[in-house]
Design a protein around this motif. Structure first.
Motif, PDB file in Angstrom:
ATOM      1  N   PHE A   1     142.719  38.456  42.774  1.00  0.00           N
ATOM      2  CA  PHE A   1     142.787  39.488  41.741  1.00  0.00           C
ATOM      3  C   PHE A   1     141.821  39.197  40.596  1.00  0.00           C
ATOM      4  CE2 PHE A   1     146.712  40.829  43.761  1.00  0.00           C
ATOM      5  CZ  PHE A   1     146.681  42.197  43.574  1.00  0.00           C
ATOM      6  N   ALA A   2     141.620  37.942  40.264  1.00  0.00           N
ATOM      7  CA  ALA A   2     140.696  37.589  39.175  1.00  0.00           C
ATOM      8  C   ALA A   2     139.263  37.972  39.525  1.00  0.00           C
ATOM      9  CB  ALA A   2     140.787  36.094  38.872  1.00  0.00           C
TER      10      ALA A   2
ATOM     11  N   GLU B   1     146.071  34.924  43.054  1.00  0.00           N
ATOM     12  CA  GLU B   1     145.613  34.967  41.665  1.00  0.00           C
ATOM     13  C   GLU B   1     144.091  34.975  41.608  1.00  0.00           C
ATOM     14  OE1 GLU B   1     146.632  32.612  37.580  1.00  0.00           O
ATOM     15  OE2 GLU B   1     146.204  31.390  39.343  1.00  0.00           O
TER      16      GLU B   1
ATOM     17  N   ARG C   1     145.164  41.538  36.486  1.00  0.00           N
ATOM     18  CA  ARG C   1     145.374  40.533  37.522  1.00  0.00           C
ATOM     19  C   ARG C   1     146.766  39.928  37.374  1.00  0.00           C
ATOM     20  NH1 ARG C   1     140.876  36.938  34.759  1.00  0.00           N
ATOM     21  NH2 ARG C   1     142.158  35.634  33.449  1.00  0.00           N
TER      22      ARG C   1
ATOM     23  N   TYR D   1     137.101  45.249  37.204  1.00  0.00           N
ATOM     24  CA  TYR D   1     137.990  45.877  36.224  1.00  0.00           C
ATOM     25  C   TYR D   1     137.860  47.395  36.210  1.00  0.00           C
ATOM     26  CZ  TYR D   1     134.265  46.967  32.895  1.00  0.00           C
ATOM     27  OH  TYR D   1     133.175  47.493  32.292  1.00  0.00           O
TER      28      TYR D   1
END
Length: 189
Positions: free
Chosen positions: A83-84, A80, A181, A88
């Motif tokens: 991905f955060a 997590e 995410r 973007y």
């Protein structure tokens, strides 16, 4: 390496060898006592090193350890965070993007990974195997982790492994196209 003060700190006795990890070829360094540790971390680190608490090597070692020791909650938390931290602008908006990213992560960590493994009633998105554990992962996009886990159960993805002897974890994961995410996960045994 020339900009790193680690060798100097070791040679001067501020750091000592506490262990060696043969798999990664890394030494674990530590402080000889609490007084040295407190002085070092409070006063010297902020001024002399660009090191951060969560470095890549630490992240990788922690991730591998979590997977190998049957700690799916911990490794999902690391994923997590990974991905955060993504950009973007380059993140895709399809389930395949997220699935491929996780495949690469697990492969780079040295795990046996299968993707889109066919069964008598569907395809498992991903299976990760270690000597002691089998992780069955099902991914959803803009749905829920519960739906992903329900698919694992409904299609009996764990059935082929029930006599394997390894501990099986079923993990439903949802990805969000809005946040790009991991939106949530659910783990069952």
């Amino acid at each position: 390496m020339e900009n790193s003060p680690i060798a100097l700190l070791y040679q001067s006795g501020y750091l000592t060898i506490k262990g060696y990890d043969e798999r990664f070829g890394t030494y674990m360094l530590g402080f000889p006592n609490r007084e040295v540790e407190e002085g070092f971390t409070r006063y010297l680190v902020p001024y002399y090193t660009p090191l951060k608490k969560e470095q890549t090597v630490t992240f990788v070692k922690g991730f591998v350890k979590d997977v190998e020791e049957g700690e799916p909650e911990k490794f999902m938390s690391r994923l997590e965070a990974l991905f955060a931290n993504g950009n973007y602008q380059i993140a895709g908006d399809a389930e395949l993007y997220f699935s491929n990213a996780l495949y690469v992560v697990f492969q780079l960590m040295g795990f046996y990974v299968e993707v889109e493994r066919a069964t008598s009633d569907g395809r498992m998105d991903m299976i990760v195997k270690t000597s002691d554990y089998i992780y069955i992962l099902e991914f959803k996009l803009d749905k829920t982790a519960d739906e992903a886990l329900q698919q694992i159960n409904d299609k009996e993805y764990a059935k082929p492994f029930e006599h394997d002897g390894r501990h099986i974890y079923k993990i439903g994961v949802n990805f969000s196209t809005k946040t790009r995410r991991i939106d949530g996960w659910k783990i069952a045994e």
